[in-house]
Design a protein around this motif. Structure first.
Motif, short mmCIF file in Angstrom:
data_model
loop_
_atom_site.label_atom_id
_atom_site.label_comp_id
_atom_site.label_asym_id
_atom_site.label_seq_id
_atom_site.Cartn_x
_atom_site.Cartn_y
_atom_site.Cartn_z
N LEU A 1 3.18 46.65 0.93
CA LEU A 1 3.37 46.16 2.29
C LEU A 1 3.00 44.69 2.23
O LEU A 1 1.95 44.35 1.69
N THR A 2 3.86 43.85 2.74
CA THR A 2 3.50 42.43 2.74
C THR A 2 3.03 42.03 4.13
O THR A 2 3.63 42.43 5.14
N ALA B 280 -17.03 47.96 -0.33
CA ALA B 280 -18.03 48.64 0.48
C ALA B 280 -17.43 49.24 1.75
O ALA B 280 -17.71 50.36 2.12
N ARG B 281 -16.58 48.44 2.43
CA ARG B 281 -15.94 48.90 3.67
C ARG B 281 -14.44 48.73 3.54
O ARG B 281 -13.95 47.63 3.31
N VAL B 282 -13.72 49.82 3.72
CA VAL B 282 -12.30 49.84 3.38
C VAL B 282 -11.45 50.17 4.60
O VAL B 282 -11.70 51.16 5.29
N LEU B 283 -10.45 49.33 4.85
CA LEU B 283 -9.42 49.67 5.83
C LEU B 283 -8.32 50.40 5.07
O LEU B 283 -7.77 49.86 4.10
N MET B 284 -7.99 51.61 5.50
CA MET B 284 -6.90 52.35 4.86
C MET B 284 -5.63 52.14 5.67
O MET B 284 -5.62 52.33 6.89
N VAL B 285 -4.58 51.74 4.98
CA VAL B 285 -3.28 51.53 5.63
C VAL B 285 -2.35 52.64 5.17
O VAL B 285 -1.93 52.67 4.00
N GLY B 286 -2.04 53.56 6.05
CA GLY B 286 -1.18 54.69 5.70
C GLY B 286 -1.92 56.00 5.84
O GLY B 286 -3.02 56.16 5.31
N SER B 287 -1.33 56.93 6.59
CA SER B 287 -2.00 58.21 6.83
C SER B 287 -1.20 59.38 6.27
O SER B 287 -1.30 60.50 6.76
N GLY B 288 -0.38 59.12 5.25
CA GLY B 288 0.22 60.23 4.52
C GLY B 288 -0.88 60.93 3.74
O GLY B 288 -2.04 60.52 3.77
N ASN B 289 -0.52 61.97 3.01
CA ASN B 289 -1.58 62.69 2.29
C ASN B 289 -2.32 61.81 1.30
O ASN B 289 -3.51 61.98 1.09
N VAL B 290 -1.63 60.84 0.68
CA VAL B 290 -2.32 59.95 -0.25
C VAL B 290 -3.39 59.15 0.49
O VAL B 290 -4.56 59.10 0.07
N GLY B 291 -3.02 58.56 1.61
CA GLY B 291 -3.98 57.77 2.39
C GLY B 291 -5.16 58.62 2.85
O GLY B 291 -6.31 58.17 2.82
N LEU B 292 -4.87 59.84 3.27
CA LEU B 292 -5.94 60.72 3.77
C LEU B 292 -6.85 61.18 2.65
O LEU B 292 -8.08 61.14 2.76
N ALA C 161 -1.60 52.51 1.29
CA ALA C 161 -1.07 53.84 0.92
C ALA C 161 0.16 54.11 1.77
O ALA C 161 0.12 54.90 2.71
N VAL C 162 1.23 53.38 1.46
CA VAL C 162 2.43 53.49 2.30
C VAL C 162 3.59 54.12 1.53
O VAL C 162 4.73 53.74 1.67
#
Lengths: 532, 130
Positions: free
Chosen positions: A121-122, A150-162, A247-248
């Motif tokens: 993702l750009t 230490a603190r992570v923003l996760m981009v993407g809520s598919g199973n990989v992201g979750l 995780a897109v």
């Protein structure tokens, strides 16, 4: 030129399974892989897999990888690591580079099982150190024992992201927020729920628009998106993180099939350009088979079955299996593949947002789809969530996913899924639950809770899966958290039950007022000694 | 103090590591575990920048960690463009931040203890590691 009966490209789940099926029939089989270790991505998958017993459900991916390597070894499969396949040419010639030297080999048959690559993702600042792929996070923390940040923003809520978000929590990282540009969480509700009750916030219809920082990520800006995924001005919000994890989705790495002259097609449900295959994995080029993610993005369980079918089909082609012997094996594998490919998250369902009910006709929880947790509006709807007093499992499994270990785990027959493994579990309230906790440890979605209202003095207990360290001890005080991660009430640990059968998913039993039994689903120790 | 090593993990019993070895990072002594990717050893020390781009001099670090993206390349034992996520750490390695094809020390220097200003030699890390 050295000749092999079967050349397999890629030592991941698909390739190794193909090699095993071919070698088992007596074929001389070699596997080339460019990595230093075999197993593809399996050794990064520390969570329990879904499916049925035949798919090795409730076994962790890393163990499935170990079993597969052991089997390949026993069958005499030759695996060459650090070997990059540069091309597949006419007459099934394969050019392989090892340590700077290029050699060619010829195969009577070839299996291409090169897996997938991560989509990117750009956004403004996306090249800053600290923006990583979800695979990188898994590699660092699960293979090498190093936290990516230490603190992570996760981009993407598919199973990989979750799944990766949960693994980040297990590694001691914080994950404040998971964003997804889609209006619905993409992966299994049970995976999202594990995060939500641990305090992770979901923002659907949101994306990351900027990585902030001089020289490295020091924050992120997220924003709401409109129906065409464009950020809505004025909705920007700055998040305090040092890592942005992407995780897109995945794309098939099908270049070698293209290079070999296989007919290719674009299939968005499969994730991109893939070879056109028959139901045995045979491409348009005689003798060249394809299997696993490179032929369409799915997951490791189906990759292994596809590989097995391809390997056995080659054995039949080359006269090592009779058509009947092959047919018998293939029929069993196809049934198994159909099983794992069924339900509302099946490959053909990708991107569908119009599913509103389960197969049983129950309405899907809007809160689960948008925020990752059941908000109580479903109480009384799903039979497996209706509490009838005494010691009972409560199964918060509300989507048709292919999985049934709960049914196998219960020695008393309290839990019924039936023949179709995507059916929702049901409780047989005529059978007595002994509170053995085996179902809690067996549920790959960590969606089973043992409720008991009989502690006395207005108190009861909630038993919950707890895959975190440090493991609390009996008597430890803390807070009971709800499905949304908010504090419900004070709680204290009564017991932590662990056994080999539960395979590192211990059941933590906490004491809470009876009035909280329907809402308390997680425990936060008063003193968080975790990785301070 | 930066310490990205996971001490204890609820699922993973132990990480497959060799013995602790010394190497140099931009000329300063550092420590990691033999056989782990150079990139893992550096991230454990808090190092984020592996190279600067040729044109605009922008910093790059670990991105894919499986040898695809080449963002993590550094100058290792004098050889530029070494993928540090794929290259196992060995004792005595000379690892340098890459700019274009040459070595360049990043500013500000990374992997410094914010308290003392001393470079994290990983000794503080290793006694707690794994």
């Amino acid at each position: 030129m050295k000749r092999y009966e079967v050349i397999v490209i890629g030592a991941g789940p698909a390739g190794l399974s193909a090699a095993c099926a071919a070698a088992e029939a007596g074929l001389e089989t070699v596997v080339f892989d460019e990595n230093a270790r075999p197993g593809g991505q399996l050794f990064k998958q520390i969570h329990k897999f879904f499916g049925s017993r035949e798919h090795q459900a409730r076994v962790r991916g890393v163990r499935i990888g170990e079993n597969l390597l052991k089997r390949a070894d026993e069958l005499g499969v030759k695996t060459v690591l650090g070997a990059t396949v540069l091309g597949v040419y006419e007459q099934k010639e394969v050019a392989v580079r090892t340590e700077g030297e290029v050699r060619s080999y010829r195969g009577d048959a070839i299996v291409i099982a090169t897996g997938a690559s991560e989509n990117m993702l750009t956004f403004d600042g996306w090249t800053l150190p600290g923006v990583i792929g979800a695979g990188a996070a898994q590699t660092l923390m699960n293979m090498h024992g190093v936290r990516p940040g230490a603190r992570v923003l996760m981009v993407g809520s598919g199973n990989v992201g979750l799944v990766v978000s949960f693994q980040l929590l297990q590694a001691g990282c914080e994950v404040p927020i998971v964003v997804d540009a889609a209006p619905r969480i993409g992966g299994y509700g049970v995976h999202a729920s594990k995060l939500a009750r641990a305090g992770v916030e979901f923002r659907t219809s949101h994306t990351v628009v900027k990585a902030i920082g001089a020289g490295r990520v020091e924050g992120a800006v997220i924003a709401e998106v409109d129906g065409s995924f464009a950020p809505i001005p004025g909705t920007e919000e700055t998040i305090d993180v040092d890592t942005i994890c992407i995780a897109v989705g995945l794309s098939p790495m099908s270049q070698l099939a293209d290079n070999a002259g296989c007919e290719m097609e674009y299939d968005s449900a499969k994730g991109g350009y893939v070879p056109t295959l028959n139901d045995e994995g045979l491409s348009s080029v005689p003798g060249i088979y394809c299997a696993g993610d490179m032929a369409g993005i799915e997951e490791a369980s189906s990759a292994m079955i596809q590989g097995s079918i391809a390997g056995a089909a080659i054995a039949r082609d080359l006269g090592y299996l009779t058509p009947d012997e092959f047919g018998e094996r293939a029929e069993r594998w196809r049934r198994s593949l159909d099983g794992i490919r069924s339900g509302m998250f099946a490959p053909g369902m990708k991107g569908r947002t119009d599913i509103t009910n389960t197969d049983e006709g129950y309405p899907l929880s809007a809160s689960l789809l948008a925020r990752g947790f059941l908000d109580g509006a479903d109480d009384g709807i799903f039979p497996s969530m209706i509490y009838s007093g005494g010691m009972r499992p409560i199964i918060e499994c509300t989507q048709n996913i292919p999985c049934d270990p709960c049914q196998d785990a219960c020695p008393r027959g309290c839990i019924v899924v039936g023949e179709d493994i995507t059916d929702l579990p049901r409780l047989d309230i005529g059978k007595k639950c002994t509170g053995c906790a085996l179902c809690v440890g067996a549920c790959s979605g960590q969606a089973i809770f043992l409720i008991d209202d009989s502690l006395g003095d207005g108190y009861g207990t909630v038993g919950l899966p707890y895959e975190f360290l440090p493991l609390p001890s009996p008597g430890d005080p803390g807070k009971a958290l709800g499905r949304d991660g908010e504090v419900v009430c004070d709680a204290s640990v009564v017991e932590v039950r662990d056994s080999k059968a539960m395979d590192k998913t211990p059941m933590l039993v906490m004491k809470v007022p009876v009035s909280a039994l329907g809402r308390a689903r997680f425990f936060r120790p008063a003193e968080n000694k975790n990785y301070a | 103090m930066i310490n990205n090593r996971i001490k204890e993990h609820p699922i993973i019993a132990g990480f497959d590591k060799g013995p602790e070895v010394k190497f140099t990072y931009d000329g300063r002594e550092a420590a990691g575990f033999e056989g782990e990717p150079i990139a893992a050893a550096l991230r454990a020390l808090g190092v984020m920048t592996h190279r600067y781009t040729v044109g605009s001099g922008e910093p790059r670090g670990i991105f894919c960690a499986i040898g695809r993206c080449t963002d993590c390349v550094m100058v290792v034992d004098g050889v530029p463009n070494v993928r540090t996520c794929m290259t196992p750490l060995r004792a005595g390695m000379d690892v340098r931040t890459q700019a274009g094809l040459a070595a360049k020390t990043p500013t500000p220097f990374e992997g410094l203890d914010p308290e003392t200003g001393a470079f994290l030699s990983a000794e503080a890390v290793s006694d707690e590691a794994i």
